[in-house]
Design a protein around this motif. Structure first.
Motif, short mmCIF file in Angstrom:
data_model
loop_
_atom_site.label_atom_id
_atom_site.label_comp_id
_atom_site.label_asym_id
_atom_site.label_seq_id
_atom_site.Cartn_x
_atom_site.Cartn_y
_atom_site.Cartn_z
N ILE A 47 -4.40 11.99 -20.62
CA ILE A 47 -4.44 10.79 -21.45
C ILE A 47 -4.21 11.08 -22.94
O ILE A 47 -3.55 10.32 -23.63
N THR A 48 -4.74 12.20 -23.43
CA THR A 48 -4.59 12.52 -24.86
C THR A 48 -3.12 12.72 -25.21
O THR A 48 -2.64 12.19 -26.22
N GLU A 49 -2.41 13.47 -24.39
CA GLU A 49 -0.99 13.71 -24.63
C GLU A 49 -0.18 12.41 -24.47
O GLU A 49 0.71 12.12 -25.26
N ARG A 104 2.13 10.53 -27.34
CA ARG A 104 3.55 10.18 -27.14
C ARG A 104 3.82 8.69 -27.34
O ARG A 104 4.88 8.30 -27.79
N LEU A 105 2.85 7.88 -26.97
CA LEU A 105 3.01 6.43 -27.10
C LEU A 105 2.62 5.90 -28.47
O LEU A 105 2.81 4.73 -28.77
N GLY A 106 2.03 6.74 -29.30
CA GLY A 106 1.63 6.32 -30.64
C GLY A 106 0.40 5.44 -30.65
O GLY A 106 0.28 4.52 -31.47
N MET A 107 -0.52 5.71 -29.73
CA MET A 107 -1.77 4.94 -29.69
C MET A 107 -2.91 5.88 -29.35
O MET A 107 -2.70 7.03 -29.02
N MET A 135 -7.22 3.08 -26.55
CA MET A 135 -6.33 1.93 -26.28
C MET A 135 -5.72 2.04 -24.89
O MET A 135 -5.58 1.03 -24.19
N LEU A 136 -5.37 3.24 -24.47
CA LEU A 136 -4.84 3.40 -23.11
C LEU A 136 -5.91 3.07 -22.06
O LEU A 136 -5.61 2.43 -21.05
N ARG A 137 -7.14 3.46 -22.30
CA ARG A 137 -8.22 3.11 -21.37
C ARG A 137 -8.45 1.59 -21.34
O ARG A 137 -8.71 1.01 -20.28
N TYR A 138 -8.34 0.96 -22.50
CA TYR A 138 -8.47 -0.50 -22.58
C TYR A 138 -7.37 -1.17 -21.76
O TYR A 138 -7.64 -2.08 -20.97
N ARG A 148 -3.39 10.81 -14.55
CA ARG A 148 -2.26 11.61 -15.00
C ARG A 148 -1.14 10.65 -15.34
O ARG A 148 -0.88 9.70 -14.63
N PHE A 149 -0.50 10.90 -16.45
CA PHE A 149 0.60 10.05 -16.90
C PHE A 149 1.92 10.77 -16.68
O PHE A 149 2.12 11.87 -17.17
N GLY A 150 2.79 10.10 -15.97
CA GLY A 150 4.14 10.60 -15.77
C GLY A 150 5.11 9.64 -16.44
O GLY A 150 4.71 8.68 -17.13
#
Length: 112
Positions: A3-5, A9-12, A16-19, A37-39
């Motif tokens: 999630i951190t990476e 990459r998404l600029g957030m 915010m990704l967890r939200y 895991r983000f692909g």
């Protein structure tokens, strides 16, 4: 990627990704250890959501609700009913209503 990476990459922020995940704006895929895991697909889905939010000036919560309206018929019907009640949506004309109006016009005396 973790999630951190992905957030970088998404600029957030990871928060915010967890939200977004809590709102249902991420594909429901998790690793066995419960770590997301983000692909490429997940990154593309988040980026598309962010682009829609910017283009239509809506929040992530509003976008999540719009998806709910599209996927749950009962929610769609309730929103449509509200739209009709407040005048934002016209009542859809049914074929029988059209035929009834046509028959009434034909029965009216000429000149009225």
């Amino acid at each position: 990627m973790r999630i951190t990476e992905a957030a970088k990459r998404l600029g957030m922020s990871p928060r915010m990704l967890r939200y977004r995940e809590a709102l249902g704006l991420l594909p429901p895929v998790r690793e066995q250890g419960a770590h997301r895991r983000f692909g490429p697909e997940e990154l593309a889905a988040v980026a598309q959501g962010v682009e829609l939010e910017k283009r239509f000036d809506v929040s992530p919560a509003e976008l999540a609700f719009a998806l709910r309206v599209l996927s749950e018929p009962a929610v769609a019907a309730a929103v449509r009913d509200l739209g009709v009640r407040i005048g934002r949506i016209q009542v859809p004309r049914r074929a029988l209503d059209f035929e009834k109006e046509k028959a009434l016009r034909l029965l009216r005396p000429a000149g009225r």
